[in-house]
Write a protein that holds these residues in place. Structure first.
Motif, short mmCIF file in Angstrom:
data_model
loop_
_atom_site.label_atom_id
_atom_site.label_comp_id
_atom_site.label_asym_id
_atom_site.label_seq_id
_atom_site.Cartn_x
_atom_site.Cartn_y
_atom_site.Cartn_z
N THR A 1 33.62 -6.39 -23.88
CA THR A 1 34.95 -6.24 -23.29
C THR A 1 35.29 -4.79 -23.01
O THR A 1 35.88 -4.45 -21.99
N THR A 2 34.88 -3.89 -23.92
CA THR A 2 35.11 -2.46 -23.75
C THR A 2 33.78 -1.73 -24.01
O THR A 2 32.84 -2.32 -24.56
N SER B 1 29.25 -10.86 -19.37
CA SER B 1 30.50 -10.09 -19.34
C SER B 1 30.70 -9.52 -17.94
O SER B 1 29.85 -8.76 -17.44
N THR C 1 31.71 -7.14 -15.99
CA THR C 1 32.09 -5.73 -15.97
C THR C 1 32.20 -5.19 -14.55
O THR C 1 33.01 -4.31 -14.27
N HIS D 1 30.42 -3.09 -13.11
CA HIS D 1 30.46 -1.64 -13.36
C HIS D 1 29.88 -0.79 -12.23
O HIS D 1 30.27 0.36 -12.06
N ASN E 1 33.12 -13.77 -20.11
CA ASN E 1 34.39 -13.09 -20.41
C ASN E 1 34.66 -11.99 -19.38
O ASN E 1 33.73 -11.45 -18.78
N GLU E 2 35.93 -11.71 -19.17
CA GLU E 2 36.33 -10.60 -18.30
C GLU E 2 36.37 -9.32 -19.13
O GLU E 2 36.85 -9.32 -20.26
N ALA E 3 35.85 -8.25 -18.57
CA ALA E 3 35.85 -6.97 -19.27
C ALA E 3 37.12 -6.20 -18.96
O ALA E 3 37.81 -6.46 -17.96
N ASP E 4 37.46 -5.25 -19.81
CA ASP E 4 38.57 -4.33 -19.59
C ASP E 4 38.05 -3.20 -18.72
O ASP E 4 37.54 -2.19 -19.21
N LYS E 5 38.13 -3.38 -17.40
CA LYS E 5 37.53 -2.41 -16.48
C LYS E 5 38.17 -1.03 -16.59
O LYS E 5 37.50 -0.01 -16.42
N GLN E 6 39.46 -0.99 -16.89
CA GLN E 6 40.11 0.31 -17.02
C GLN E 6 39.51 1.11 -18.17
O GLN E 6 39.34 2.33 -18.07
N ALA E 7 39.17 0.42 -19.25
CA ALA E 7 38.54 1.10 -20.39
C ALA E 7 37.19 1.69 -19.97
O ALA E 7 36.83 2.82 -20.37
#
Length: 325
Positions: free
Chosen positions: A154-155, A223, A225, A227, A286-292
């Motif tokens: 997630t982070t 996950s 991400t 990214h 799961n969805e990741a916390d992209k802002q993190a």
């Protein structure tokens, strides 16, 4: 004797000026059957074969049959392979390609088209040509997500200690090191067995590569991400391609660029369809916390700006082109 010498000279001259005989052109890539790479290359071959002069054709060889990415790049220069479809590995050919290793740089495919027009063709493609390669067109590998067998990601902190396969490229390694993972560069064709045997915990790839390689059979967590967005480059040897008849060069270049719309449409649909397929196959998504992740990526951007000539200007220009996306 003079006549023999003259005849010999004429034969040599004729062999140097005669057009290359028609032949089958080999397109090698690392994608498995059902992957975006496979669909893209096969569509290109169909379009190209309809355009090429009589006797010329393109044949596609996927699943690393003709070699892994680095081997394919070597074979282009040797002339034993005519086309390859490298992605992340191009950052090892010329540092400018590292632009597409910057996390969360590309917002969507419309943004990518603007980057292509304003940055890729004026700046990045010439850097490849200086190394002996010619990029005919930009296709797609896609938005990359993380799979692993340790925990949902997630982070960045969730990557701590995770043994994660990456492509052969220094920026992806640096990025995941900064997130706390233990990145391990490895050829794509070796990843399934490495996951299956526990040599590595996870990997990161677009959904089209994850599904076609059947990573869902050996991975628990997916996950989302997103990214990095990685283009794929339709690549040839500048030297060998330049020796083809002009009509052949033109047909191949047109077919490669015309195929981009098919690639983007297919990729977008795959993003939807394959996520459901992977869920149905038992993966925990799961969805990741992209802002993190974005906040944890500042050091990578700083390193790129410092180490690559003109890097900061390229990043600034690419980000500015994302306005409105």
């Amino acid at each position: 004797m003079k006549m023999l010498k003259l005849a010999g000279a004429l034969l040599v001259s004729a062999s140097l000026t005669a057009p290359l005989a028609a032949k089958e052109l080999k397109f090698g890539h690392v994608g498995a059957p059902g992957s975006l790479f496979a669909a893209s290359a096969e569509h290109f071959a169909e379009v190209a074969n309809a355009k090429l002069p009589d006797g010329w054709s393109v044949a596609v060889f996927g699943s690393s049959q003709l070699g892994k990415d680095k081997e394919l790049l070597q074979k282009l220069k040797l002339g034993t392979v005519d086309f390859a479809l490298p992605s992340s590995v191009m950052s090892s050919v010329a540092p400018e390609f590292g632009l597409f290793e910057m996390p969360y740089l590309v917002k969507d495919r419309e943004h990518m088209k603007r980057i292509e027009a304003e940055i890729v063709w004026p700046q990045i493609a010439p850097a490849a040509e200086a190394q002996g390669y010619k990029v005919l067109a930009l296709w797609e590998n896609g938005f990359r997500n993380i799979t692993n067998n340790v925990r949902p990601i997630t982070t960045p902190a969730d990557l701590d200690g995770v043994k994660l396969r990456t492509p052969n490229g220094e920026w992806r390694v640096k990025m995941f090191q900064s997130y706390g993972a233990n990145p391990t560069p490895m050829a794509f064709s070796e990843v399934f067995v490495a996951l299956q045997t526990g040599v590595i915990d996870g990997q990161e790839n677009p959904l089209a590569q994850i599904a076609s390689a059947k990573f869902q059979e050996v991975q628990t967590y997916l996950s989302m991400t997103g990214h990095v967005y990685t283009p794929a480059y339709v690549t040839v040897s500048a030297n060998h391609f330049g020796k083809l008849p002009e009509a052949v060069q033109a047909a191949l270049t047109e077919a490669a660029r015309e195929s981009q719309s098919f690639v983007y449409e297919t990729a977008a649909q795959m993003d939807v369809d394959l996520l459901e397929q992977l869920k149905a196959g038992g993966m925990e998504v799961n969805e990741a916390d992209k802002q993190a992740f974005i906040e944890a990526s500042a050091s990578i951007y700083a390193a790129f700006a410092e180490e690559v000539e003109g890097g900061q200007e390229m990043v600034d220009a690419a980000i500015a082109l994302g306005a409105g996306s």
